[in-house]
Structure formats: structure tokens, C-alpha cells
Write a protein that holds these residues in place. Sequence first.
Motif: not given
Length: 295
Positions: A279-280, A283, A287
Motif C-alpha cells: 500500500e505505501p 499512498a 491522498e
Amino acid sequence: MSVSPLAPAARPSAPAPPQSGVPGTSPAAAPAAAGLRPRLPLASVRGLRVAYGDGPLVLDGIDLDLFPGETVALLGSSGSGKSTLMKSLTGFAPISGGTARLAGYDLANLRRGQLRQLRAGVGQVFQQFNLVGRLSVLTNVLTGGLHDAGPLNLVGGFGRAHRSRALELLERVGIAHKANEPARALSGGQQQRVAIARALMQRPQLIFADEPVASLDPKMSHQVLSLLQEIAREDGIPVLVSLHVMPLALAHSDRIIGLRNGEILVSAPTSELDAAALEPIYAHDQEDGDADDDA
């Protein structure tokens, strides 16, 4: 020092095991498996930096090894540098710093004529298939062997041995029954199988697949990626495939490299990763509301 011509990769006795996931360390120094000799990478990249002209760095400090028999998935959103990495390893993007060796060639110091030889040893599979729609499926596959087919091909002919090999490859990818049909008459999944057979016709040492399933439905995407991974393991050909769908990468790779803003954020064997660990990579997309596709 002269560089030996490209030669077909040796067939491994077993599928390649996962490698160390720590960027900057070379797993070549460790045994590939208990009782086996250490393997050497067919591609080795250290501190790779790429910039176009006076622009900012598109890739910054990339470390990557590609070993016989393994499938490595590149994950990252649009602009992360996935396509640029592949282009830099085939001479289509400038190397601004670091080192990159591919199939015995030093990409930063290629002599005249070596770039063509290098590219001949890398089979490429593209998102849009890049077939000639009006030509038959068989002819499209035969074009993959133009670099070593001899003088007959200069006037549009193909020798018996090349035609026989092309038909064998079409049989292998499950599309031999379409050999005489025009490529444009095939479905997207069938065309991608033809493109894979064409890449194999080169007798490549490596295969680069840039978003090869982006235009395919989920079922066909799994089939195409399974085929690529099978080829990697059976022929000992490293496959570097860029994807933007995490489940596909987790299901059809031995190792995953996650890029964000031109840097490696994740590098580990697929068996050690899950969706949460990846997921990072996306990220900033969550956002900013950006899509996960790659240009």
C-alpha cells in the motif's frame, strides 16, 4: 574487452527461488537453494539514475538484479518510473549515473553495433501488442526472428526451419489454430499470446513486458501472466513485468519491486508480501485521488 554474442539462456533444473529483498545487496553471493551453486544475474543494476536532458531525475538510485527463471513484477503508479526503467535497460532512455549490465553488456559503454545485439537478446511485450494487423499470425511471429533469419528474409521469404519454429511457438502459447488468420481478427488475449510467441522467436535471454495485461479482462490477464511465468521457469528466461494491479503481481511473480517517484520503496520476495505491505507504493495516490495506472 570484447563482449561475447548473446546466446540462448540455459534451461534451469528447477524454478528460481526468491531472492533477498534488501535494495543494494546482491543475492548472487548466496546459494540459490540448498545443494545448488550460486546463480549469477543476467541483469545487474546499481545506483541507476535517469534524467532526460536537463530535467529532474526520473529514476534515482535503482538497484536491481534479474536471475534466470524468475519473474519480477514492477509496481508503481503513473510517473513512478516503471516504463523508464525498462527503456533504460534497452538503450531507449539515457543513463545519467550508476551502472547497468544486461546479458554481458555494459549499457553505459556500448560500442557501435552492440546496441542492436543487446536489443535482439531482449524479447519485449507491449500493452498494445504491436502486431501488424493485416499480416497473418504466423508472419507476425516470424518477424521476431528477422535478426538471424538470413538473406531470404530480406526479400520477404522465411525458411522452413524458421516457419517450423514459429508454428511450435504458436502451439506452445495455445494459438496455433489461428496461424493463418490475420492478427486483427483475434481477440486481445489472443493477440498478446501472438506477441509473446514473437518475442520467443528472438531466442531472448530476457523478456520485458510493459503493462502486458492493461487492456485485457481479469480472466485473460491471469492467463497471460501465468504463461509468462511458466516461460520464465521452463526456459530460464528472467521476465520483468510492469503492472498496476497488486493482486496480479502477488499471484504471478517471484519478486516485487515497488517504485514511487523514481525510487525503490519495496523490494522483496512475493512470498513475504501482501496488499498491506504494498500500500505505501500508492499512498500519495490515495491522498491526491490519482489513479493507479501507469503511462
